[in-house]
Design a protein around this motif. Structure first.
Motif, short mmCIF file in Angstrom:
data_model
loop_
_atom_site.label_atom_id
_atom_site.label_comp_id
_atom_site.label_asym_id
_atom_site.label_seq_id
_atom_site.Cartn_x
_atom_site.Cartn_y
_atom_site.Cartn_z
N ILE A 152 0.83 -1.20 0.00
CA ILE A 152 0.00 0.00 0.00
C ILE A 152 0.87 1.25 0.00
CG2 ILE A 152 -1.71 1.31 1.32
CD1 ILE A 152 -2.93 -1.32 2.16
N LEU B 4 -6.91 3.67 0.90
CA LEU B 4 -5.69 2.91 1.16
C LEU B 4 -5.38 2.84 2.65
CD1 LEU B 4 -3.41 3.94 -1.85
CD2 LEU B 4 -4.91 1.96 -1.58
N ALA C 256 -7.64 0.06 3.80
CA ALA C 256 -7.16 -1.27 3.39
C ALA C 256 -6.00 -1.73 4.25
CB ALA C 256 -6.75 -1.24 1.92
N TRP D 278 -8.77 -8.93 1.19
CA TRP D 278 -8.69 -8.13 -0.03
C TRP D 278 -7.44 -8.50 -0.83
CZ3 TRP D 278 -4.35 -5.10 -0.65
CH2 TRP D 278 -3.65 -4.73 0.51
N ILE E 146 -8.36 -3.44 -4.89
CA ILE E 146 -8.07 -2.00 -4.74
C ILE E 146 -8.10 -1.31 -6.09
CG2 ILE E 146 -6.27 -0.34 -4.13
CD1 ILE E 146 -5.53 -2.11 -1.80
#
Length: 450
Positions: free
Chosen positions: A278, A326, A329, A337, A342
């Motif tokens: 990320i 983000l 996430a 995920w 994403i």
């Protein structure tokens, strides 16, 4: 009513109608030649491929398709001529059309390609002459379809409805999206916080404080003070003598440039997290934002009607909506995920989340609407070039030479292009703009240590 609905207005089927109200009374094309083709019925499947028609309500699109047929023209037919007021929007359904922009610049559009999914031209005046190279089938709709794309009403708060009807089922079914949606409506999201120095400086600029007060705010962060001095001595500002103090830097840069730079420096801190995957996404988004801000700066300078620093700031902020998703996430169980989740969700949430964040940061309406409009290629803000037009054009410029180039409309076909100083942009001209401005864009990148 969602923010999306307020931006695009109620979607009425009459916006698709021919200018005079029925298909038989459409304004004649500039020069018609008989065709060997026969008109075909307009189908829902056909309309579902065309932008922005496909974004309208199902009932409105179905009503428009009823008993409606395409039009046919033979080789040599001139559909419309450059610099004439736009009477209709033309979609190419069959055949090949030559688009001539003037000064010898031209390109072809073929049916069933990505470019044919957009109108051949959607500006208020045709930016090119369109000539049929083969027998062609076309669909014409009213330019009102574009005028539905208005701005956010300043009298209404930007309450963003994330689960808008336009979001496809494949996005809604993703667990990450469902969890994010629940947290958003529960007001439980972790939103990025604009650092104190940037927040205070922005408010100070808006209240017209004197330079001495601005300098006191900036010096809260010695690292930012040092960066401003370095920038003020850079070639971008053509220094005649070196300076060493923060106050001299602010004087040389100007108040608005100082504000944009300080916000940019502090935003860089927001595009970070601990998860390696990320964090890399955030770094890539930040680099893209910096590059986009450079394009905005250059286009604003080229057209001479804009504060270049305001355009630079708009470019920096237009993708800020990436950050809340983000952040979420990163704190969501990794087993729930995938990277593909994403990349599937981001295009649908980046805009509304960006506007939501900027509203929470109390930015002016003109900047709050930028994330929502940045990739609304057919948004028409009126006859004069606006800040949103600069960002939209910069976004399209950024697609040149990338895999996305074939999935976006031709630059000269969108409303914003017709408002530019030269009246039209071709891909070749755009590449020339980028080439000539390469050094200036690189200097902007260096301002932010990219």
């Amino acid at each position: 009513m969602s923010l999306f609905s307020r931006i695009f207005g109620s979607k009425k089927s009459e916006d698709l109608e021919a200018p005079s109200g029925d298909a038989a009374a459409i304004e004649p094309v500039a020069q018609a030649v008989p065709s060997t083709l026969k008109p075909v019925p307009v189908t829902l499947e056909m309309l579902g491929q065309l932008f922005p028609i496909r974004n309208l309500g199902e009932e409105e699109v179905a009503a428009f398709a009823t008993d409606r047929f395409s039009e046919v023209f033979g080789p040599g037919s001139v559909l419309f001529r450059r610099d004439v007021a736009s009477e209709s929007l033309f979609y190419l359904l069959e055949g090949t059309v030559l688009m001539e922009l003037g000064d010898g610049k031209r390109y072809e559009v073929q049916a069933r390609t990505a470019k044919a999914r957009f109108p051949l031209c959607s500006a208020r005046r045709y930016s090119a002459t369109a000539t049929a190279l083969t027998d062609v089938q076309v669909l014409r709709v009213s330019p009102k379809l574009m005028s539905r794309h208005g701005g956010i009403s300043s009298s209404q708060p930007a309450v963003v409805e994330l689960l808008d009807e336009s979001i496809p089922d494949e996005v809604r079914s993703i667990r990450l999206f469902q969890a994010f949606y629940e947290h958003y409506h529960g007001d439980e999201l972790q939103l990025p916080t604009l650092p104190d120095v940037a927040l205070k400086l922005r408010k100070a600029v808006e209240s017209h404080m004197d330079i001495a007060e601005l300098v006191r705010i900036i010096q809260i962060d010695p690292a930012i003070s040092a960066k401003l001095v370095r920038v003020a001595n850079s070639p971008l500002y053509l220094p005649t003598r070196p300076i060493t103090t923060c106050q001299d830097a602010v004087v040389r840069l100007g108040v608005r440039a100082t504000r944009s730079l300080v916000i940019g420096y502090t935003l860089k801190q927001i595009f970070r997290c601990k998860d390696p995957f990320i964090n890399q996404l955030l770094r890539d988004e930040w680099k893209q934002s910096i590059y986009l801000s450079g394009l905005c700066y250059v286009l604003a300078a080229e057209n001479g009607r804009f504060d270049q620093e305001e355009a630079l700031l708009a470019g920096l902020l237009c993708d800020i909506g990436t950050v809340p998703l983000l952040y979420f996430a990163e704190n969501f169980p990794r087993d729930y995920w995938t990277p593909e989740d994403i990349t599937t969700i981001l295009p649908w949430l980046r805009g509304p989340l960006g506007s939501y964040v900027l509203e929470r940061w109390d930015f002016p309406t003109e900047l709050v609407e930028i994330p929502l409009l940045a990739e609304e290629w057919f948004h028409d803000s009126g006859p004069e070039l606006t800040l949103s037009d600069i960002v939209i054009l910069s976004k399209l410029h950024a697609c040149i030479g990338t895999a996305r180039m074939n999935a976006v409309p031709a630059i000269n076909s969108i409303p914003a292009c017709g408002k530019l100083k030269d009246g039209a942009l071709s891909p070749e001209h755009s590449l020339n703009v980028l080439h000539q401005a390469r050094d200036k864009i690189n200097q902007v990148l260096k301002l932010f240590d990219i």
